[in-house]
Design a protein around this motif. Structure first.
Motif, PDB file in Angstrom:
ATOM      1  N   ARG A  35      20.239  -8.352 -30.645  1.00 11.81           N
ATOM      2  CA  ARG A  35      18.870  -8.835 -30.840  1.00 11.81           C
ATOM      3  C   ARG A  35      17.853  -7.824 -30.307  1.00 11.81           C
ATOM      4  NH1 ARG A  35      16.184 -14.482 -28.514  1.00 11.81           N
ATOM      5  NH2 ARG A  35      14.047 -14.007 -29.178  1.00 11.81           N
ATOM      6  N   ASP A  73      21.621 -12.553 -35.232  1.00 12.68           N
ATOM      7  CA  ASP A  73      20.272 -12.370 -34.685  1.00 12.68           C
ATOM      8  C   ASP A  73      19.216 -12.260 -35.781  1.00 12.68           C
ATOM      9  OD1 ASP A  73      19.716  -9.035 -34.712  1.00 12.68           O
ATOM     10  OD2 ASP A  73      21.790  -9.691 -34.806  1.00 12.68           O
ATOM     11  N   ARG A  76      18.234 -15.796 -37.204  1.00 13.63           N
ATOM     12  CA  ARG A  76      17.468 -16.530 -36.195  1.00 13.63           C
ATOM     13  C   ARG A  76      16.034 -15.990 -36.107  1.00 13.63           C
ATOM     14  NH1 ARG A  76      22.534 -15.968 -33.549  1.00 13.63           N
ATOM     15  NH2 ARG A  76      23.613 -17.968 -33.403  1.00 13.63           N
ATOM     16  N   ALA A  79      14.054 -17.139 -39.123  1.00 11.74           N
ATOM     17  CA  ALA A  79      13.701 -18.553 -38.979  1.00 11.74           C
ATOM     18  C   ALA A  79      12.505 -18.725 -38.049  1.00 11.74           C
ATOM     19  CB  ALA A  79      14.906 -19.334 -38.457  1.00 11.74           C
ATOM     20  N   ARG A  80      12.476 -17.989 -36.933  1.00  9.28           N
ATOM     21  CA  ARG A  80      11.360 -18.086 -35.991  1.00  9.28           C
ATOM     22  C   ARG A  80      10.059 -17.625 -36.630  1.00  9.28           C
ATOM     23  NH1 ARG A  80      15.105 -15.636 -32.535  1.00  9.28           N
ATOM     24  NH2 ARG A  80      13.963 -13.665 -32.683  1.00  9.28           N
ATOM     25  N   HIS A  83       8.809 -20.090 -39.244  1.00 10.09           N
ATOM     26  CA  HIS A  83       8.296 -21.308 -38.609  1.00 10.09           C
ATOM     27  C   HIS A  83       6.880 -21.087 -38.077  1.00 10.09           C
ATOM     28  CE1 HIS A  83       8.338 -25.099 -36.435  1.00 10.09           C
ATOM     29  NE2 HIS A  83       7.958 -24.457 -35.347  1.00 10.09           N
ATOM     30  N   GLN A 107      26.239 -20.001 -30.366  1.00 12.65           N
ATOM     31  CA  GLN A 107      24.889 -19.835 -29.831  1.00 12.65           C
ATOM     32  C   GLN A 107      24.054 -21.095 -30.054  1.00 12.65           C
ATOM     33  OE1 GLN A 107      24.823 -17.049 -27.979  1.00 12.65           O
ATOM     34  NE2 GLN A 107      26.903 -17.066 -28.830  1.00 12.65           N
ATOM     35  N   VAL A 110      19.584 -23.174 -34.275  1.00 12.58           N
ATOM     36  CA  VAL A 110      18.202 -22.951 -34.705  1.00 12.58           C
ATOM     37  C   VAL A 110      18.002 -23.735 -35.996  1.00 12.58           C
ATOM     38  CG1 VAL A 110      16.527 -21.245 -35.526  1.00 12.58           C
ATOM     39  CG2 VAL A 110      18.070 -20.676 -33.637  1.00 12.58           C
ATOM     40  N   VAL A 113      19.227 -22.860 -39.849  1.00  8.52           N
ATOM     41  CA  VAL A 113      20.193 -21.754 -39.837  1.00  8.52           C
ATOM     42  C   VAL A 113      21.612 -22.302 -39.811  1.00  8.52           C
ATOM     43  CG1 VAL A 113      21.092 -19.808 -38.508  1.00  8.52           C
ATOM     44  CG2 VAL A 113      18.619 -20.142 -38.718  1.00  8.52           C
TER      45      VAL A 113
END
Length: 234
Positions: A35, A73, A76, A79-80, A83, A107, A110, A113
Motif C-alpha cells: 500500500r 491494496d 481498497r 473503493a475509498r 466513496h 484484511q 471494505v 470489495v
C-alpha cells in the motif's frame, strides 16, 4: 551503487515472492507494505481521476475487476476514493496465488470489495462482465503469449475500458527506487523484488509494437506506463 545494464528487458530474472517456498513472514510483510509503495511509485490516484472516474456512473454502481490483485491494496484504494466522491463502486480482485488470496481475505473488509482466487480466463469462461478492468504491476510478469491472452481477456471482460499500469524500465527509476527503499523495507521482498521488476519491465517503445492497434501505450512520467483500451471521452 552499480547499476545493471537496462538496455534490454531481463526476462530471465525472477522475483523471490513468486517462489512458492519463499519465507511466509517476509511475504506477508511484503503484502502489507504494498500500500505504501504503490502510493509513492504507482500514482493510481491520478490514474483514477483521469482514466477511471470519468467512466463511473452517477446513477448506480460501477463494477471494476482488478486482475492480479495481490494483497488487494489497489481495490481498497479505489473503493475509498470513489466513496469520497459519492460514487458506488463494486470491486472484485482476482489472483491465482493462494497466499495472496488468503492474505487479502484476512484484511478488514471494505464495503463494495470482494476477492476471488481465479484467472481472468476463468471469468471469461463463466461469461462474467465488468464495466472496467484494471491491473497494477502485472504486465512485466507475463510472457509474450500471456500478455496477448490478458489483453484478449480484458476486452471480453470490460464493457467500457481497461487500464493496465506498470513500471517503465529506466536508470533513473532504478536508482531512485534502490536508494529510497534501502533503509525502509528490511524484512520483506519489497526492495529486491522491486529492482527485479524494473529489470523485467518494458519501455513504451518496446511495448507499443507488441499490443494490438486499438490499445494505447502512454508513458506517464519517467518510470510509469499505462496500457489502455476504450478510455476516451465517455
Amino acid at each position: 551503487m552499480i547499476l545493471p545494464s537496462l538496455l534490454a528487458r531481463d526476462e530471465r530474472a525472477t522475483e523471490q515472492m513468486d517462489d512458492p517456498d519463499c519465507d511466509p513472514a517476509m511475504l506477508e510483510r511484503t503484502y502489507a507494505q504494498f500500500r505504501l509503495v504503490n502510493a509513492v511509485v504507482a500514482d493510481w490516484r491520478a490514474t483514477y481521476r483521469h482514466q477511471l472516474r470519468p467512466h463511473l456512473r452517477r446513477d448506480g454502481p460501477t463494477t471494476v475487476l482488478d486482475v492480479g490483485s495481490g494483497g488487494g491494496d489497489l481495490v481498497r484504494a479505489l473503493a475509498r476514493w470513489a466513496h469520497r466522491d459519492g460514487l458506488d463502486l463494486r470491486l472484485t480482485g482476482i489472483d491465482p496465488d493462494p497466499r495472496a488470496h488468503a492474505w487479502a481475505r484476512r484484511q478488514p473488509p471494505v464495503a463494495g470489495v470482494q476477492f476471488r482466487r481465479a484467472l481472468s480466463s476463468e471469468l471469461v469462461a463463466e461469461g462474467e462482465r465488468f464495466d472496467l478492468v484494471v491491473s497494477n504491476h502485472l504486465l512485466h510478469h507475463l510472457t509474450a503469449d500471456e500478455l496477448q491472452a490478458l489483453l484478449a481477456d480484458s476486452r471480453r471482460l470490460a464493457r467500457t475500458a481497461a487500464v493496465h499500469s506498470d513500471i517503465q524500465r529506466g536508470r533513473l527509476g532504478y536508482a531512485l527506487f534502490s536508494v529510497g527503499t534501502w533503509p525502509l523495507f528490511r524484512g520483506s521482498y519489497i526492495r529486491e523484488d522491486g529492482l527485479t521488476s524494473i529489470r523485467r519491465s518494458y519501455t513504451a517503445d518496446e511495448l507499443r509494437p507488441l499490443v494490438p492497434e486499438d490499445w494505447e501505450v502512454t508513458a506517464t512520467g519517467r518510470w510509469r506506463l499505462l496500457l489502455t483500451h476504450g478510455t476516451g471521452t465517455p
